[in-house]
Write an enzyme that holds these catalytic residues in place. Structure first.
Site, PDB file in Angstrom:
ATOM      1  N   LYS A 101      26.354  97.142  60.389  1.00 24.23           N
ATOM      2  CA  LYS A 101      27.069  98.224  60.448  1.00 24.23           C
ATOM      3  C   LYS A 101      27.164  98.474  58.673  1.00 24.23           C
ATOM      4  O   LYS A 101      26.653 100.005  58.516  1.00 24.23           O
ATOM      5  CB  LYS A 101      28.309  98.336  61.047  1.00 24.23           C
ATOM      6  CG  LYS A 101      28.287  98.302  62.740  1.00 24.23           C
ATOM      7  CD  LYS A 101      29.692  97.966  62.982  1.00 24.23           C
ATOM      8  CE  LYS A 101      30.501  96.764  62.836  1.00 24.23           C
ATOM      9  NZ  LYS A 101      29.876  95.798  62.783  1.00 24.23           N
ATOM     10  N   GLU A 117      34.592 100.850  60.089  1.00 28.51           N
ATOM     11  CA  GLU A 117      35.723 100.269  60.821  1.00 28.51           C
ATOM     12  C   GLU A 117      35.981 101.284  61.260  1.00 28.51           C
ATOM     13  O   GLU A 117      38.518 101.647  60.885  1.00 28.51           O
ATOM     14  CB  GLU A 117      36.576  99.734  59.350  1.00 28.51           C
ATOM     15  CG  GLU A 117      35.787  98.598  58.585  1.00 28.51           C
ATOM     16  CD  GLU A 117      36.214  97.122  59.497  1.00 28.51           C
ATOM     17  OE1 GLU A 117      36.502  96.809  60.368  1.00 28.51           O
ATOM     18  OE2 GLU A 117      35.463  95.999  58.153  1.00 28.51           O
ATOM     19  N   GLN A 142      36.969  94.427  67.374  1.00 28.91           N
ATOM     20  CA  GLN A 142      37.336  93.590  65.715  1.00 28.91           C
ATOM     21  C   GLN A 142      38.769  94.580  64.844  1.00 28.91           C
ATOM     22  O   GLN A 142      38.854  95.499  64.203  1.00 28.91           O
ATOM     23  CB  GLN A 142      36.256  93.945  64.322  1.00 28.91           C
ATOM     24  CG  GLN A 142      35.705  93.038  64.797  1.00 28.91           C
ATOM     25  CD  GLN A 142      34.782  92.306  63.547  1.00 28.91           C
ATOM     26  OE1 GLN A 142      34.810  92.383  62.405  1.00 28.91           O
ATOM     27  NE2 GLN A 142      33.156  93.167  63.903  1.00 28.91           N
TER      28      GLN A 142
HETATM   29  P1  ATP Z   1      31.093  93.468  60.450  1.00 31.70           P
HETATM   30  O1  ATP Z   1      31.296  93.459  61.676  1.00 31.70           O
HETATM   31  O2  ATP Z   1      31.682  92.084  60.259  1.00 31.70           O
HETATM   32  O3  ATP Z   1      32.019  94.150  59.352  1.00 31.70           O
HETATM   33  P2  ATP Z   1      28.813  94.116  60.130  1.00 31.70           P
HETATM   34  O4  ATP Z   1      28.430  95.063  61.216  1.00 31.70           O
HETATM   35  O5  ATP Z   1      29.231  95.444  58.889  1.00 31.70           O
HETATM   36  O6  ATP Z   1      29.865  93.685  59.908  1.00 31.70           O
HETATM   37  P3  ATP Z   1      27.404  93.735  57.364  1.00 31.70           P
HETATM   38  O7  ATP Z   1      28.059  92.715  56.161  1.00 31.70           O
HETATM   39  O8  ATP Z   1      26.435  94.420  57.150  1.00 31.70           O
HETATM   40  O9  ATP Z   1      27.657  93.825  59.032  1.00 31.70           O
HETATM   41  O10 ATP Z   1      25.973  92.953  57.856  1.00 31.70           O
HETATM   42  C1  ATP Z   1      26.157  91.691  58.067  1.00 31.70           C
HETATM   43  C2  ATP Z   1      24.922  90.710  56.823  1.00 31.70           C
HETATM   44  O11 ATP Z   1      23.766  90.272  57.207  1.00 31.70           O
HETATM   45  C3  ATP Z   1      24.995  90.944  55.467  1.00 31.70           C
HETATM   46  O12 ATP Z   1      24.930  90.080  54.802  1.00 31.70           O
HETATM   47  C4  ATP Z   1      23.641  92.449  55.497  1.00 31.70           C
HETATM   48  O13 ATP Z   1      23.369  92.048  54.544  1.00 31.70           O
HETATM   49  C5  ATP Z   1      23.161  91.199  57.066  1.00 31.70           C
HETATM   50  N1  ATP Z   1      22.219  92.175  57.555  1.00 31.70           N
HETATM   51  C6  ATP Z   1      21.920  93.556  58.331  1.00 31.70           C
HETATM   52  N2  ATP Z   1      21.254  94.112  58.637  1.00 31.70           N
HETATM   53  C7  ATP Z   1      19.950  93.594  57.986  1.00 31.70           C
HETATM   54  C8  ATP Z   1      18.615  93.130  57.667  1.00 31.70           C
HETATM   55  N3  ATP Z   1      17.554  94.042  58.623  1.00 31.70           N
HETATM   56  N4  ATP Z   1      17.425  92.559  57.039  1.00 31.70           N
HETATM   57  C9  ATP Z   1      18.572  91.420  57.015  1.00 31.70           C
HETATM   58  N5  ATP Z   1      19.568  91.610  56.556  1.00 31.70           N
HETATM   59  C10 ATP Z   1      20.562  91.961  57.294  1.00 31.70           C
HETATM   60 MG    MG Z   2      31.150  96.133  58.360  1.00 28.32          MG
END
Ligand code: ATP
Ligand code: MG
Length: 714
Positions: free
Chosen positions: A35, A221, A251
């Site tokens: 995200k 968030e 979350q």
């Molecule tokens: P949270 O809910 O904990 O905030 P999030 O959904 O924001 O998590 P991110 O922090 O954006 O998730 O991504 C989690 C990890 O996965 C990061 O290290 C990100 O770089 C990696 N990631 C996400 N999408 C890809 C993708 N398409 N290819 C490679 N790595 C990815």
């Molecule tokens: Mg995040």
């Protein structure tokens, strides 16, 4: 990065969200599904394609740390600095708005931010003035009430008290509190948000200006926004600006502080034609960690529900460690961290997470002893330490004499003969004439109302401040700070005291000068000093200097939101601690604790270690505890209990036990490497749990686990 590179880094649904036309979008997806990554890419994409210039972007994240890393990522992707872009927390952005438009906001130009501690102090003082009993009107509860009303956008006039006497009184206190803040030019955290909303609401021109400016608004968030934050976003988005919100209902962890999960449901109603995006692939954690997290969160009701999977490997099992007490838990964690570091895991990829700030101390001590650099986020943060707050209060008075909270704090610190009676007189005068403490003191002096001694003392204090203001005019910030520490005799007062604590305080004050020196003054609207004071209040410690580049990361679960680490230690999983005892009787609150646990588990990329202790010393007394229900909600097949250490512990205890029958008797003299010599005064328990109490000659009484203490019998 060109546009195709930008998009190639993403999976299909991510790419579609990033490259979507300018419409409202709501991304609701589980932890680690990208995200935040999508949000950053969307910004880079919008700028790169020329849809919007950097200054047309407003991006809101949850912590200053997250905001900084967001800006860095965008700048890397775009390969250029984007200073005109507004990226920050709700509070940071609200503050910036109020600084630029203090007149419209009805604030003095030098308004200061009131943190929670100072707010508490002001409320206590107010109760005294209103002759209300603290037992009936607990200051904490009042603080809670006021902030809660502000979060809902209500001024005292708008609070419906149903003519109930209790509520009516609360509203009266709220109104009186507002009066004090207004007089002193003080703005608390909730007020920042409320006022930032009000100036846009009541100021058509200003609203038009910002609506035209911020053509794209993006929020990370989103599940943790409260009513006023949501209203503010809606206002800014207006009819034309697309809003891009990402979040995860699983979350949502700030319900206790007014966050409204309902904002997710409202979104699609309030913003017609919203494009809803789901992301299901997790890129962060191993299969094992992810499955365990999914199983845990299944126990909650009222979920939007989602299916999170990974095509990564299962990875290692989750380790579960049962410790005898909190000290032993800390010892295990520190040893395990040492092993991780030896295996080549960078220190800043290792995080220790806990439910309550108070848990960090023993772990800190363990890390200190092992000389492992660490950094604590939150907790007793640098800018919140007593001596630092004293120093900041002087700086604030230099900037604004009418800052009542600062006046109270240092008028007699270090002691200069201004007694409580004198201060009380000043308070009464201030109340009677509706003026600030500074003005009241001046009036009383002019009217010769003080006794000669009190008058001299208060006069000396006021001269001191005026003198500092003149002396430091046009100085760079760190010189101001240094001069203030000297002239106020603050540093000298601690130097006189030879205790360890006082020495640390002197060090912290020196550190404040360093912080001032390292401070980067960015905003032009403010003087360097005011800008630094705002930074101290807003960032509270996030900017603390660290000698080391990559310290082990210690923080509460709340602070860990949005972050990720190779190895995560989730500590203190005990009923009453986590889930927290305050939450155990209410199903809604218990669900929130479980979401917090979900947040904790999903921070881990490669390895997760969970620990709990059978005995924990918190707030001065020892408690026997039960393992957290969250442990039993993790399917057994993902968890491995750590046993090796315990057997070793028992074995070593048995060796010592032989000794104990002929050695550790009451009254025996013993020696300890760190604590020196002492006398055994009592003992309890057996096996690995056997402990003795030793009254050490130098440091007094301590309980020690025989198996670990390496006591030598003299
Ligand atoms: P949270 O809910 O904990 O905030 P999030 O959904 O924001 O998590 P991110 O922090 O954006 O998730 O991504 C989690 C990890 O996965 C990061 O290290 C990100 O770089 C990696 N990631 C996400 N999408 C890809 C993708 N398409 N290819 C490679 N790595 C990815
Ligand atoms: Mg995040």
């Amino acid at each position: 990065m060109d546009i195709s590179d930008l998009l190639n880094n993403l999976n299909e649904p991510q790419r579609e969200a990033v490259a979507a036309p300018p419409v409202h979008q709501l991304v609701i997806a589980g932890a680690g599904s990208g995200k935040t990554r999508v949000l950053a890419h969307r910004i880079a994409y919008l700028v790169r394609t020329g849809e919007v210039s950097p200054q047309g972007i407003l991006a809101v994240t949850f912590t200053n740390k997250a905001a900084r890393s967001m800006r860095d990522r965008i700048e890397t992707m775009l390969d250029m600095p984007v200073r005109q872009m507004w990226v920050g927390t709700f509070h940071g952005i609200a503050h910036r708005l109020l600084r630029s438009h203090w007149q419209e906001a009805g604030l003095p130009q030098t308004f200061q931010i009131l943190d929670s501690d100072d707010q508490h102090r002001i409320i206590k003082r107010l109760l005294k003035q209103m002759e209300l009993d603290e037992a009936r009107w607990p200051p904490k509860q009042i603080q809670w009430f006021i902030n809660g009303q502000k979060d809902e956008g209500r001024r005292p006039d708008h609070v419906d008290h149903h003519n109930a006497p209790f509520e009516e009184q609360m509203v009266r206190i709220y109104a009186a509190y507002e009066e004090v803040c207004k007089r002193s030019g003080l703005v608390d955290f909730a007020e920042l948000l409320l006022r930032a909303h009000e100036i846009l609401l009541h100021n058509k021109n200003l609203l038009d200006h910002y609506q035209r400016r911020f053509q794209h608004i993006l929020v990370d968030e989103f599940q943790d926004t409260n009513t006023i934050q949501y209203a503010w976003l809606r206002l800014l988005a207006g009819d034309n600006n697309p809003l891009f919100a990402v979040g995860d209902d699983d979350q949502s962890i700030y319900g206790w502080r007014g966050a409204k999960i309902e904002n997710i449901q409202r979104f699609t109603k309030d913003f017609p034609n919203t494009r809803t995006v789901r992301l299901e692939q997790n890129y962060r954690s191993t299969g094992t960690i992810l499955s365990a997290a999914n199983a845990l969160i299944e126990n909650n009701s009222d979920r939007l529900g989602k299916n999170l999977w990974t095509d990564g490997s299962d990875g290692e099992l989750i380790l579960l460690y049962e410790a005898f007490n909190d000290l032993e838990e800390a010892r295990y964690i520190v040893n395990s961290i040492k092993n991780c570091i030896d295996k080549g895991i960078p220190r800043n990829e290792i995080a220790v997470l806990y439910r309550s700030n108070a848990q960090s101390r023993v772990i800190e001590e363990g890390l200190l002893r092992s000389a492992i650099p660490y950094k604590v986020y939150g907790g007793m943060r640098f800018f919140e330490r007593q001596e630092v707050k004293h120093a900041l209060a002087y700086l604030r008075l230099i900037s604004n004499r009418n800052d009542d909270a600062s006046f109270e704090r240092v008028v007699n610190t270090p002691t200069r003969g201004v007694g409580e009676k004198t201060v009380q007189m000043i308070r009464e005068q201030a109340r009677a004439y509706n003026i600030t403490l500074w003005q009241a003191a001046q009036q009383l002096l002019d009217d010769k109302q003080f006794t000669a001694r009190a008058g001299n003392a208060i006069q000396a204090f006021m001269y001191l401040i005026e003198e500092m203001a003149v002396e430091t005019k046009d100085m760079p910030l760190h010189d101001i700070t240094e001069a203030m520490l000297k002239t106020s005799t603050l540093i000298a007062s601690y130097e006189k005291d030879k205790s360890e604590k006082a020495r640390m305080r002197v060090e912290n004050l020196a550190e404040l000068v360093t912080a001032a020196r390292q401070f980067e003054h960015e905003e032009d609207e403010l003087s360097e000093l005011d800008s630094f004071l705002a930074h101290a209040a807003l960032e509270a410690g996030e900017g603390q200097a660290s000698e080391y580049e990559d310290p082990v990361q210690l923080m509460t679960l709340h602070t860990a939101k949005g972050l990720e680490f190779e190895h995560v230690y989730l500590t203190g999983l005990e009923e009453g601690l986590f889930p927290h005892r305050m939450s155990m009787d209410e199903p809604g609150r218990l669900d929130e604790e479980r979401r917090l646990c979900y947040v904790g588990i999903t921070r881990a990329k490669q390895q997760l270690t969970i620990s709990y202790a059978n005995v924990r010393r918190l707030h001065g007394n020892e408690q026997y505890t039960q393992p957290s229900r969250f442990i039993s909600e993790l399917p057994k097949e993902y968890v491995q209990e750590v046993r090796i250490k315990r057997q070793a512990a028992v074995a070593s205890t048995m060796q010592i036990e032989t000794a104990s029958s002929n050695g550790f008797q009451l009254g025996s003299r013993v020696a300890h490497v760190k604590f020196g010599e002492g006398t055994v005064t009592s003992s309890e328990g057996d096996g690995a749990h056997a402990r003795v109490q030793v009254n050490f000659d130098d440091i007094g009484s301590k309980w020690l686990v025989i198996a670990y203490a390496k006591l030598q019998i003299l």
